[in-house]
Enzyme design. Structure first.
Site, PDB file in Angstrom:
ATOM      1  N   THR A 120      11.453 -11.155  -9.761  1.00 44.98           N
ATOM      2  CA  THR A 120      11.785 -12.565  -9.544  1.00 44.98           C
ATOM      3  C   THR A 120      11.226 -13.072  -8.217  1.00 44.98           C
ATOM      4  O   THR A 120      10.752 -14.209  -8.130  1.00 44.98           O
ATOM      5  CB  THR A 120      13.309 -12.766  -9.590  1.00 44.98           C
ATOM      6  OG1 THR A 120      13.797 -12.401 -10.886  1.00 44.98           O
ATOM      7  CG2 THR A 120      13.680 -14.206  -9.299  1.00 44.98           C
ATOM      8  N   SER A 159       9.907 -17.583 -17.814  1.00 51.41           N
ATOM      9  CA  SER A 159      10.912 -16.801 -17.093  1.00 51.41           C
ATOM     10  C   SER A 159      10.152 -15.756 -16.300  1.00 51.41           C
ATOM     11  O   SER A 159       9.005 -15.422 -16.636  1.00 51.41           O
ATOM     12  CB  SER A 159      11.864 -16.124 -18.086  1.00 51.41           C
ATOM     13  OG  SER A 159      12.558 -15.044 -17.491  1.00 51.41           O
ATOM     14  N   THR A 160      10.772 -15.233 -15.273  1.00 52.81           N
ATOM     15  CA  THR A 160      10.164 -14.085 -14.591  1.00 52.81           C
ATOM     16  C   THR A 160       9.876 -12.973 -15.586  1.00 52.81           C
ATOM     17  O   THR A 160       8.884 -12.250 -15.465  1.00 52.81           O
ATOM     18  CB  THR A 160      11.104 -13.557 -13.487  1.00 52.81           C
ATOM     19  OG1 THR A 160      11.198 -14.534 -12.455  1.00 52.81           O
ATOM     20  CG2 THR A 160      10.592 -12.252 -12.885  1.00 52.81           C
ATOM     21  N   ASN A 161      10.718 -12.878 -16.621  1.00 49.06           N
ATOM     22  CA  ASN A 161      10.644 -11.741 -17.528  1.00 49.06           C
ATOM     23  C   ASN A 161       9.469 -11.789 -18.493  1.00 49.06           C
ATOM     24  O   ASN A 161       9.226 -10.811 -19.205  1.00 49.06           O
ATOM     25  CB  ASN A 161      11.956 -11.613 -18.304  1.00 49.06           C
ATOM     26  CG  ASN A 161      13.136 -11.409 -17.381  1.00 49.06           C
ATOM     27  OD1 ASN A 161      12.961 -11.104 -16.201  1.00 49.06           O
ATOM     28  ND2 ASN A 161      14.341 -11.595 -17.897  1.00 49.06           N
ATOM     29  N   SER A 207     -13.409  22.301  13.702  1.00 54.14           N
ATOM     30  CA  SER A 207     -12.357  23.055  14.381  1.00 54.14           C
ATOM     31  C   SER A 207     -12.336  22.736  15.870  1.00 54.14           C
ATOM     32  O   SER A 207     -13.377  22.523  16.486  1.00 54.14           O
ATOM     33  CB  SER A 207     -12.574  24.561  14.184  1.00 54.14           C
ATOM     34  OG  SER A 207     -11.629  25.307  14.924  1.00 54.14           O
ATOM     35  N   LYS A 211     -18.073  25.374  13.254  1.00 54.39           N
ATOM     36  CA  LYS A 211     -17.422  25.347  11.944  1.00 54.39           C
ATOM     37  C   LYS A 211     -17.448  23.927  11.382  1.00 54.39           C
ATOM     38  O   LYS A 211     -17.110  22.969  12.069  1.00 54.39           O
ATOM     39  CB  LYS A 211     -15.979  25.833  12.051  1.00 54.39           C
ATOM     40  CG  LYS A 211     -15.284  26.062  10.715  1.00 54.39           C
ATOM     41  CD  LYS A 211     -13.917  26.711  10.941  1.00 54.39           C
ATOM     42  CE  LYS A 211     -13.279  27.149   9.637  1.00 54.39           C
ATOM     43  NZ  LYS A 211     -12.863  26.006   8.805  1.00 54.39           N
TER      44      LYS A 211
END
Length: 526
Positions: free
Chosen positions: A155, A194-196, A372, A378
């Site tokens: 929402t 709707s938000t849904n 390293s 390395k």
């Protein structure tokens, strides 16, 4: 909005707190958005009726009044959400695909409502213009300061979108921000929604867009692996199963297999993306379509197809579609699967490049940084390592999506925001990881052809090619003796006169080791 004259002291404290929050949030947003959006805004602003500059405007909602910064296009509902959900400090401003998806829904709804004569032409024109300002001109992309974690099933984001679009539309009409009696965020911008249904539809559009970006990055990565496969096509090496010597192959075949793996994932991701094109827009609250005019459901989906250029379709059962989140689970599962393949490839790159003196050392990864603080000279495989870690994060997000999808109750799943946070994050970081792997690792890989060939020449695994001539039992004996004495397989075969030299050299030639069909011809000739 109407003002309440007798505001309580509690409301006053809330106002002050909200003001502090908004000031902080807007400072962050301003710093992040840089000056380009501000320039675009200043160029296209329609002069409102009143030019007096005020620091704040007053807006009110169910809970009372709040002061809104006068420059803000969001309103009181957004400010409530900013106050309530200070969780991750990652805001919707950082998820542009989601913003665009939500705004596309608002534009489609305005078009559909206008065609059905439920929204006046002037308001529809203003809303469409406002949406285009965001979608085309990229204005107000910094006006979504709410946290990606939020209660309320989305929402807050829907309200935020309504307010930004409404205030832009008011600007088009020549009015001040917040003059909602002219054009209202809920009554007009959110009309027939709707938000849904608007939130999950915008969500799906955002995820679909994100998937296209990920698919494109994976495509470029698989092309890079394919090019390396062609480059390494003539380099013979040992294949390995269970980290033990198996039979020879070419390094090119190994890299082409990486490419084929990723190409397969593109197909899976496209299929998952297509499932997102079924939407529940028009369902409104629970799927019954309450407060929508006749014909709206099909009109709005058609309008959304026009707006997006996608072949969208309305869900067959809107009640089921409003509560179901299976498409999100499927989408993230496809993303997880791609991450799994990518992580396995990175494991292989790290193994193949291990050493350089005491490892496999078959390939060289481009050196990217000192490895390293204590061991000189390395260099570590940092790019595959970081991609591995990204993939692990995607695996974790997949579990989050699964649990959130399961947590739905009755006609709605309120956990969609965390599903969205997980999906958008996985899309973003996996796409970035694929790009990083391609640009900073794969294109610069070189092969140690002599090392690869030496492993083949000294391997016991080549005895497998002699099975048709010696049988499995004799092969076992030769292989065991070679392992115990350290002598080459070729030497033992000739010493024991198990095969003539010409046939042995033909079977163990580079041509046959890389293309075993040669052995088949030789066997038939004998």
């Amino acid at each position: 909005m109407s003002k309440t004259s007798n505001k309580s002291s509690a409301d006053s404290k809330n106002d002050a707190k909200a003001e502090d929050i908004v000031n902080g949030e807007n400072q962050i947003a301003t710093n992040e958005s840089q000056s380009s959006d501000s320039a675009a805004v200043s160029e296209r602003v329609v002069e409102p009726k009143t030019t007096v500059q005020k620091k704040f405007r007053i807006e009110s909602d169910l809970l009372g009044e709040l002061q809104i910064p006068s420059h803000a296009y969001y309103g009181v509902h957004t400010l409530r959400a900013v106050d309530n959900f200070q969780i991750s400090r990652t805001t919707i401003n950082h998820v542009p695909d989601f913003i665009r998806g939500m705004v596309q829904v608002k534009k489609a709804a305005a078009l559909a409502n206008r065609r059905l004569h439920t929204l006046p032409a002037q308001k529809a024109e203003a809303i469409v213009w406002a949406c285009d300002q965001i979608l085309i001109e990229e204005r107000c992309m910094d006006q979504f300061p709410i946290d990606v974690f939020q209660g309320g099933a989305g929402t807050s984001l829907n309200m935020n979108t309504n307010e930004v679009v409404a205030n832009l539309a008011l600007e088009f009409l020549g009015h001040e921000k917040g003059e909602y009696h002219i054009l209202h965020p809920m009554d007009d911008v959110n009309m027939s929604q709707s938000t849904n249904d608007s939130y999950p539809t915008g969500f799906r559009l955002g995820i679909y867009a994100g998937l296209q970006t990920l698919i494109a990055e994976i495509d470029e990565l698989q092309v890079a692996f394919r090019h390396k496969g062609n480059e390494f096509v003539d380099i013979i090496k040992m294949g390995r199963t269970q980290l033990q010597d198996a039979v020879p192959m070419s390094l090119g075949e190994e890299f082409r297999a990486f490419a084929h793996n990723l190409a397969e994932e593109q197909t899976v991701l496209r299929e998952a993306a297509n499932r997102l094109l079924e939407v529940n827009l028009g369902a409104t609250a629970i799927g019954t379509g309450v407060n929508t005019p006749a014909g709206y459901r099909h009109q709005v989906v058609a309008a959304l197809s026009e707006v997006t250029g996608l072949e969208l379709k309305s869900a067959r059962d809107l009640i089921e579609a409003t509560s179901d989140t299976g498409a999100y689970v499927h989408a993230h599962s496809a993303i997880k699967r791609a991450a799994m393949k990518l992580s396995k490839i990175c494991n292989d790159l790290r193994l193949l490049s291990s050493g350089p003196r005491a490892g496999l050392n078959e390939i060289n990864l481009p050196p990217r940084q000192a490895g390293s603080s204590i061991m000189p000279a390395k260099v570590n495989p940092v790019i595959p390592e970081v991609v591995n870690q990204v993939c692990f994060k995607v695996f974790g997000n997949d579990l989050t999506v699964t649990m959130a999808a399961e947590a739905g109750q009755l006609q709605l799943n309120v956990m969609e925001p965390v599903i969205g946070e997980s999906l958008f994050q996985s899309l973003r970081i996996l796409g970035n990881a694929a790009k990083t792997l391609r640009e900073k690792c794969v294109v610069g890989i070189t092969a140690n052809a002599d090392v690869c060939r030496a492993y083949v020449d000294n391997s016991i695994g080549i005895i497998t090619y002699l099975n048709p001539f010696l049988g499995h039992d004799i092969g076992d004996q030769i292989g065991k003796e070679a392992a115990e004495t350290g002598r080459p397989v070729r030497e033992l075969i000739l010493e024991k006169k198990l095969m003539d030299e010409k046939t042995l050299e033909a079977v163990l030639s580079k041509e046959n080791l890389m293309h075993p069909m040669f052995r088949g011809r030789l066997y038939l000739e004998n």
